[in-house]
Design a protein around this motif. Structure first.
Motif, PDB file in Angstrom:
ATOM      1  N   VAL A 137       0.995  -1.329  -0.029  1.00  0.00           N
ATOM      2  CA  VAL A 137      -0.023   0.142  -0.054  1.00  0.00           C
ATOM      3  C   VAL A 137       1.079   1.233   0.040  1.00  0.00           C
ATOM      4  O   VAL A 137       0.608   2.220  -0.657  1.00  0.00           O
ATOM      5  N   GLN A 138       1.737   0.977   0.712  1.00  0.00           N
ATOM      6  CA  GLN A 138       2.804   2.308   0.806  1.00  0.00           C
ATOM      7  C   GLN A 138       3.706   2.478  -0.495  1.00  0.00           C
ATOM      8  O   GLN A 138       3.847   3.648  -0.911  1.00  0.00           O
ATOM      9  N   GLN A 139       3.998   1.491  -1.043  1.00  0.00           N
ATOM     10  CA  GLN A 139       4.590   1.516  -2.253  1.00  0.00           C
ATOM     11  C   GLN A 139       3.851   2.144  -3.406  1.00  0.00           C
ATOM     12  O   GLN A 139       4.097   2.869  -4.252  1.00  0.00           O
ATOM     13  N   PHE A 140       2.501   1.801  -3.265  1.00  0.00           N
ATOM     14  CA  PHE A 140       1.446   2.389  -4.209  1.00  0.00           C
ATOM     15  C   PHE A 140       1.317   3.809  -3.868  1.00  0.00           C
ATOM     16  O   PHE A 140       1.181   4.657  -5.022  1.00  0.00           O
ATOM     17  N   GLY A 141       1.371   4.374  -2.598  1.00  0.00           N
ATOM     18  CA  GLY A 141       1.384   5.519  -2.191  1.00  0.00           C
ATOM     19  C   GLY A 141       2.409   6.321  -2.748  1.00  0.00           C
ATOM     20  O   GLY A 141       2.225   7.594  -3.178  1.00  0.00           O
ATOM     21  N   LEU A 142       3.615   5.876  -2.822  1.00  0.00           N
ATOM     22  CA  LEU A 142       4.769   6.630  -3.230  1.00  0.00           C
ATOM     23  C   LEU A 142       4.887   6.712  -4.687  1.00  0.00           C
ATOM     24  O   LEU A 142       4.973   7.865  -5.031  1.00  0.00           O
ATOM     25  N   ALA A 143       4.413   5.677  -5.556  1.00  0.00           N
ATOM     26  CA  ALA A 143       4.177   6.045  -6.678  1.00  0.00           C
ATOM     27  C   ALA A 143       3.171   6.838  -7.370  1.00  0.00           C
ATOM     28  O   ALA A 143       3.331   7.784  -7.995  1.00  0.00           O
ATOM     29  N   THR A 144       2.090   6.861  -6.709  1.00  0.00           N
ATOM     30  CA  THR A 144       1.121   7.732  -6.683  1.00  0.00           C
ATOM     31  C   THR A 144       1.429   9.368  -6.554  1.00  0.00           C
ATOM     32  O   THR A 144       1.158  10.319  -7.177  1.00  0.00           O
ATOM     33  N   ALA A 145       2.274   9.613  -5.341  1.00  0.00           N
ATOM     34  CA  ALA A 145       2.590  10.893  -5.063  1.00  0.00           C
ATOM     35  C   ALA A 145       3.723  11.304  -6.048  1.00  0.00           C
ATOM     36  O   ALA A 145       3.523  12.568  -6.413  1.00  0.00           O
ATOM     37  N   GLY A 299      -1.271  10.053  -2.403  1.00  0.00           N
ATOM     38  CA  GLY A 299       0.031   9.222  -2.228  1.00  0.00           C
ATOM     39  C   GLY A 299       0.606   9.358  -0.905  1.00  0.00           C
ATOM     40  O   GLY A 299       0.922   8.627  -0.265  1.00  0.00           O
ATOM     41  N   VAL A 300       0.539  10.724  -0.214  1.00  0.00           N
ATOM     42  CA  VAL A 300       1.247  10.916   0.986  1.00  0.00           C
ATOM     43  C   VAL A 300       0.643   9.859   1.867  1.00  0.00           C
ATOM     44  O   VAL A 300       0.919   9.401   3.091  1.00  0.00           O
ATOM     45  N   GLY A 301      -0.810  10.214   2.075  1.00  0.00           N
ATOM     46  CA  GLY A 301      -1.795   9.463   2.759  1.00  0.00           C
ATOM     47  C   GLY A 301      -1.582   8.075   3.028  1.00  0.00           C
ATOM     48  O   GLY A 301      -1.650   7.358   3.860  1.00  0.00           O
ATOM     49  N   ILE A 304       1.811   6.586   4.547  1.00  0.00           N
ATOM     50  CA  ILE A 304       1.854   6.799   5.740  1.00  0.00           C
ATOM     51  C   ILE A 304       0.898   6.116   6.500  1.00  0.00           C
ATOM     52  O   ILE A 304       0.833   5.991   7.845  1.00  0.00           O
ATOM     53  N   SER A 305      -0.135   5.609   5.853  1.00  0.00           N
ATOM     54  CA  SER A 305      -1.106   4.778   6.261  1.00  0.00           C
ATOM     55  C   SER A 305      -1.147   3.870   7.427  1.00  0.00           C
ATOM     56  O   SER A 305      -1.929   3.823   8.292  1.00  0.00           O
ATOM     57  N   THR A 306       0.316   3.081   7.325  1.00  0.00           N
ATOM     58  CA  THR A 306       0.246   2.150   8.387  1.00  0.00           C
ATOM     59  C   THR A 306       1.623   2.313   9.199  1.00  0.00           C
ATOM     60  O   THR A 306       1.879   1.146   9.858  1.00  0.00           O
TER      61      THR A 306
END
Length: 311
Positions: A137-145, A299-301, A304-306
């Motif tokens: 999930v965090q990896q997806f967030g990084l790519a999204t950001a 992406g930031v959310g 850092i979600s977990t």
């Protein structure tokens, strides 16, 4: 790791507290306003002063305030001094200075959103340096950001006002600033665990300020400018309130509310920053820029979600 902002150091976790008081909510909102206005006010100060001198003036106000608090209470061992000096050079000499150069070449709105990626780089660097895992999930967030940053950079020409005058070099410098500041926070976790957060912040700030002085002297000698009332007031606000007072407000919040709740102010910062940019410089978002803003915040959310840790 709890998320940090460009102006705040790593601080200890607060005790879990079930309810928020009106005072703590007010403190969080005040912090979001102070931090959110920092880049638009930096942009305002840079209209009449060059980046190095403006950054040095800012920390001229911050350093005395911090040391008034530190006198007799926050000493640093000589053995730790080289690491703290290097930390200050990275955080201020590279991080804050490249931010000033970047803001000079980018709109306040673009700079605010690109700076919002600091938590993303913290996650990446914490994984590399501290061995912290990164979930899918965090990896997806990084790519999204990062996709959002790309849209912000591509969409800068579709706006109006200062937004349309943003350069890719300016965006790149603000992004470099985000990496340097994120590295400052991750490295400060290790040093703060041994010497105390406030001690590390104060001495690294002093080191970074001294590192700026030779370059400031060169800029003053080779560049014609004058310190206007607006530039002076902008540097005073950034140095006294953003770099110094907000440190102690954040420290108080982390002893009052759970760290994860306190860190949520980061999502309000771009709102205040973009709103101030629209009012001060006439920035109006185009469609690509608006889409980029949404992706960066999403992406930031996610990144850092977990994640929980030390500030």
């Amino acid at each position: 790791m709890t998320i940090t902002t460009p102006e705040t150091p790593t601080l200890p976790l607060a005790r879990p507290i079930a309810r928020l008081s009106p005072l703590s909510i007010g403190g969080m909102l005040l912090l979001a306003v102070f931090w959110g206005l920092s880049i638009p006010i930096t942009k305002l100060g840079l209209e009449s002063m060059p980046p190095i001198s403006f950054t040095a003036l800012r920390f001229t106000f911050a350093v005395p305030f911090l040391f008034l608090f530190a006198i007799g209470r926050h000493r640093i061992p000589l053995a730790a001094l080289p690491h703290v000096v290097a930390l200050g050079v990275v955080g201020i000499g590279i991080g804050n200075l490249s931010q000033s150069f970047g803001v000079a070449g980018a709109s306040a709105s673009v700079s605010t959103i690109v700076s919002a990626t600091i938590p993303v780089f913290i996650v990446i660097l914490a994984a590399l340096r501290l061995g912290q895992s990164v979930s899918r999930v965090q990896q997806f967030g990084l790519a999204t950001a990062f996709a959002g940053v790309a849209l912000v950079a591509l969409g800068q020409g579709n706006g109006t006002g200062e937004l349309a005058q943003t350069t890719l070099a300016g965006v790149a410098l603000v992004l470099m600033s985000a990496v340097a500041i994120a590295f400052y926070y991750v490295w400060s976790v290790e040093l703060s665990a041994r010497h105390g957060t406030v001690t590390v912040v104060i001495w690294s700030t002093l080191a970074g300020f001294f590192a700026l002085l030779p370059f400031t002297a060169w800029e003053v000698a080779t560049t014609s400018f004058r310190v206007t009332h607006v530039a002076f007031a902008s540097a005073l606000y950034l140095g006294l309130f953003v770099s110094a007072v907000c440190l102690f407000l954040w420290l108080w919040l982390l002893r009052t509310v759970p760290a994860r709740v306190a860190a949520s102010v980061q999502f309000l910062q771009p709102v205040f920053g973009i709103g101030a940019s629209a009012a001060m410089f006439g920035d109006r978002m185009g469609s690509l820029f608006a889409a980029g803003v949404v992706l960066v915040l999403l992406g930031v959310g996610l990144s850092i979600s977990t994640r929980r840790g030390h500030r």
